[in-house]
Design an enzyme around this catalytic site. Sequence first.
Site, PDB file in Angstrom:
ATOM      1  N   TYR A 175      46.547  75.002  68.815  1.00 41.30           N
ATOM      2  CA  TYR A 175      46.618  76.539  69.527  1.00 41.30           C
ATOM      3  C   TYR A 175      46.572  77.681  68.685  1.00 41.30           C
ATOM      4  CZ  TYR A 175      48.000  81.353  71.361  1.00 41.30           C
ATOM      5  OH  TYR A 175      47.972  82.615  72.197  1.00 41.30           O
ATOM      6  N   LYS A 203      52.826  80.302  80.735  1.00 43.15           N
ATOM      7  CA  LYS A 203      52.097  79.415  80.839  1.00 43.15           C
ATOM      8  C   LYS A 203      52.606  78.649  82.348  1.00 43.15           C
ATOM      9  CE  LYS A 203      50.087  80.837  77.344  1.00 43.15           C
ATOM     10  NZ  LYS A 203      49.478  79.451  76.297  1.00 43.15           N
TER      11      LYS A 203
HETATM   12  C1  LIG Z   1      49.790  80.418  74.772  1.00 42.47           C
HETATM   13  C2  LIG Z   1      50.370  79.098  73.837  1.00 42.47           C
HETATM   14  C3  LIG Z   1      51.292  79.527  72.738  1.00 42.47           C
HETATM   15  C4  LIG Z   1      51.747  80.854  72.122  1.00 42.47           C
HETATM   16  O1  LIG Z   1      53.029  80.849  73.242  1.00 42.47           O
HETATM   17  P1  LIG Z   1      52.533  82.887  73.649  1.00 42.47           P
HETATM   18  O2  LIG Z   1      53.888  82.735  74.535  1.00 42.47           O
HETATM   19  O3  LIG Z   1      51.189  83.415  73.836  1.00 42.47           O
HETATM   20  O4  LIG Z   1      53.175  83.436  71.777  1.00 42.47           O
HETATM   21  C5  LIG Z   1      50.903  78.245  71.882  1.00 42.47           C
HETATM   22  N1  LIG Z   1      51.229  77.131  72.445  1.00 42.47           N
HETATM   23  C6  LIG Z   1      49.945  76.144  73.539  1.00 42.47           C
HETATM   24  C7  LIG Z   1      49.171  75.826  73.740  1.00 42.47           C
HETATM   25  C8  LIG Z   1      49.399  78.134  74.547  1.00 42.47           C
HETATM   26  O5  LIG Z   1      49.137  77.917  75.267  1.00 42.47           O
END
Ligand SMILES: *Cc1c(COP(=O)(O)O)cnc(C)c1O
Length: 397
Positions: free
Chosen positions: A111, A208
């Site tokens: 990411y 997510k």
């Molecule tokens: C979105 C995401 C992050 C970061 O998370 P946040 O809640 O936006 O800080 C880390 N790893 C993955 C795979 C992501 O999709």
Amino acid sequence: MCYAHGMSVTSGSPAIETLAIHAGQPADPTHGAVMQPIVLASTFAQPEPAKPLRFDYSRSGNPTRAALEQCLAALEGGSAGFAFASGCAAATTLLHTLRPGDHVVSGDDVYGGTFRIFDKVMGPLGIAASFVDLRQPERLQAALTSRTRLVWLESPTNPLLRLVDLRAIADLCRGRGIALAVDNTFASPVLQRPLELGATVVVHSTTKYINGHSDVVGGALITSDTVLAERLKFLQNAIGAVPSPMDCYLVLRGIKTLPLRMRQHVAAATDLARRLEGAKGVRRVHYPGLASHAQHELSLRQMSGGGGIITVELDGGLEQAKRFLTSLRIFTLAESLGGVESLAEHPGLMTHASIPVNRRAELGITDGLVRLSVGLENVEDLWNDLQGALAAARGVS
Ligand SMILES: *Cc1c(COP(=O)(O)O)cnc(C)c1O
């Protein structure tokens, strides 16, 4: 039912659907409320000086957060969970277990925000990171140094949905006393349980799938390593990047339907990926659940479903991809993923725009690439939407 009373889950553990609804969430002892109370208090009355009942101050610990943390630990099969204000806050807190001079090997398509933490936050503090394509475990061996303390990876990766053999990497790490952190955001504990495959700690952006309703930003760490858990508990309180009780409640509420949601995300994504594979205007479909995926066999071994994300390479270039994205009516053009609503985005222009152009090309992030987060709407409606946008991308109205 010990799991409903916040005790650790050991042998004879209930299935994930049951844990999602009950783990860490006993009925409220005062009123019998069947849903976890949202305890907004920042501080707690103490019967005697320095003798709190269970909680003293909400950065250090909070009842609503504790319920979420126990539930997350149970879902990943870990003994301790820690909730944070974002996925990035979870990652940064975990990386503070390292010291100047330590070295990290990271997957090379993690990411973007994680890459930025390694590059711009931890690097200047004296913690070096090497970025390696971990699809070949031998590459890890070559990248290890005497100072390597941690291996960090994602599987499936974003946006090309490449897989890393978690057990093979975990075996290499264990033999050398190196910790393995797996960002399990894309799979969720419903489809993949890294601790069972030998990982030391699981990282989540609960923003997510885990919350799943696109209304909270949050993160989590889960481990069964008691020494690491003690250190994380200290750092969570010392650094203080904790989530609000309200957000903890929302994530707990989202988790109740996580197993149900993941099943439908997988069923719909598998169906749409198969149809897209034969569709006009589509050059290539990346989806771990397709037999055409280069690591399909590995997906069957370490995941119980290909996930809810499909990445599609369209014929043509930027113009066609833009026409496709702006012609969608049900898929919303937006960053993020994992919510009940379907989303579509252009990695090259949006989520991965900060990656240098030549690096993007090396990774395979082309101008025609679009990423779909398949939501829970009716699958035929989603297919009609995709077909309409594919026709628009081809210039057929
Ligand atoms: C979105 C995401 C992050 C970061 O998370 P946040 O809640 O936006 O800080 C880390 N790893 C993955 C795979 C992501 O999709």
